[in-house]
Motif scaffolding. Sequence first.
Motif, PDB file in Angstrom:
ATOM      1  N   GLN B  17      28.086 -13.660 -14.260  1.00  0.00           N
ATOM      2  CA  GLN B  17      27.863 -14.115 -15.722  1.00  0.00           C
ATOM      3  C   GLN B  17      27.430 -13.017 -16.939  1.00  0.00           C
ATOM      4  O   GLN B  17      26.475 -12.555 -16.415  1.00  0.00           O
ATOM      5  CB  GLN B  17      27.280 -15.621 -15.616  1.00  0.00           C
ATOM      6  N   ASP B  18      27.731 -13.187 -18.244  1.00  0.00           N
ATOM      7  CA  ASP B  18      27.148 -12.687 -19.302  1.00  0.00           C
ATOM      8  C   ASP B  18      25.922 -13.055 -19.726  1.00  0.00           C
ATOM      9  O   ASP B  18      26.263 -14.559 -19.694  1.00  0.00           O
ATOM     10  CB  ASP B  18      28.130 -11.803 -20.000  1.00  0.00           C
ATOM     11  N   ARG B  64      25.692  -1.870 -17.630  1.00  0.00           N
ATOM     12  CA  ARG B  64      26.067  -3.329 -17.636  1.00  0.00           C
ATOM     13  C   ARG B  64      25.102  -3.802 -18.902  1.00  0.00           C
ATOM     14  O   ARG B  64      25.149  -5.091 -19.339  1.00  0.00           O
ATOM     15  CB  ARG B  64      25.623  -4.100 -16.500  1.00  0.00           C
ATOM     16  N   LYS B  78      21.801  -7.713 -23.961  1.00  0.00           N
ATOM     17  CA  LYS B  78      22.895  -8.364 -23.185  1.00  0.00           C
ATOM     18  C   LYS B  78      23.026  -7.658 -21.930  1.00  0.00           C
ATOM     19  O   LYS B  78      23.087  -6.482 -21.842  1.00  0.00           O
ATOM     20  CB  LYS B  78      24.226  -8.184 -24.041  1.00  0.00           C
ATOM     21  N   GLN B  80      25.730  -7.844 -18.739  1.00  0.00           N
ATOM     22  CA  GLN B  80      27.218  -8.161 -18.291  1.00  0.00           C
ATOM     23  C   GLN B  80      27.264  -8.284 -17.022  1.00  0.00           C
ATOM     24  O   GLN B  80      26.445  -7.295 -16.396  1.00  0.00           O
ATOM     25  CB  GLN B  80      28.171  -7.115 -18.910  1.00  0.00           C
ATOM     26  N   ARG B  81      28.126  -9.040 -16.613  1.00  0.00           N
ATOM     27  CA  ARG B  81      28.079  -9.158 -15.029  1.00  0.00           C
ATOM     28  C   ARG B  81      26.990  -9.104 -14.268  1.00  0.00           C
ATOM     29  O   ARG B  81      26.580  -8.396 -13.497  1.00  0.00           O
ATOM     30  CB  ARG B  81      29.061  -8.201 -14.763  1.00  0.00           C
ATOM     31  N   THR B  82      25.909 -10.218 -14.345  1.00  0.00           N
ATOM     32  CA  THR B  82      24.732 -10.246 -13.957  1.00  0.00           C
ATOM     33  C   THR B  82      24.926 -10.284 -12.386  1.00  0.00           C
ATOM     34  O   THR B  82      25.781 -10.663 -11.661  1.00  0.00           O
ATOM     35  CB  THR B  82      23.946 -11.634 -14.275  1.00  0.00           C
TER      36      THR B  82
END
Lengths: 117, 113
Positions: B17-18, B64, B78, B80-82
């Motif tokens: 999830q972002d 990310r 931010k 991204q793609r945790t």
Amino acid sequence: AQSVTQLDSQVPVFEEAPVELRCNYSSSVSVYLFWYVQYPNQGLQLLLKYLSGSTLVKGINGFEAEFNKSQTSFHLRKPSVHISDTAEYFCAVSPINSGGSNYKLTFGKGTLLTVNP
Amino acid sequence: GAGVSQSPRYKVAKRGQDVALRCDPISGHVSLFWYQQALGQGPEFLTYFQNEAQLDKSGLPSDRFFAERPEGSVSTLKIQRTQQEDSAVYLCASSFLGANGYTFGSGTRLTVV
């Protein structure tokens, strides 16, 4: 580059006893030195800092620290601790240089001070 | 405001999830910093802004991670793609005098499950 070593990860003491939290640093340039305190689920609060001048620095809540350049140390002391001093303590440095990364703090891993009744 | 405000205080994200973390600095502080504090560790530098300019992003662990401060005030970090290794407390600080005058916020605790 700078590095900071806090030799004790945990320090348990009894209330009203003296305490010393140890901090040593390594740096190829001169540095400013800081101690921060972090209470549970809170951010970091500045206790004291050494920028220049007298090597004995007094901070908030009765804490003091002494800068020893030859030993590259900045140990934190309090003559008599209270239950409310229970927290994590972090030593940090930043390089003194114009135009360089003098805005960046390098932290040690922290020392958990637990004050018992 | 009187201090540095961060939101949310806690965030649980599913892997992949972002997420977006917000920081409101002290009014008038031109410098803004993000640090990452893993469990049992000291904070580690991520990035530094002077007004809206990102002058140092050397601490961002991967592409990310992205930070912005478009109007020189509020900043957003931010991710991204945790991934699980992103789990940490993210601390924001602002300053008027560089490293000598940091004020830290209370942090956002991110847990990636």
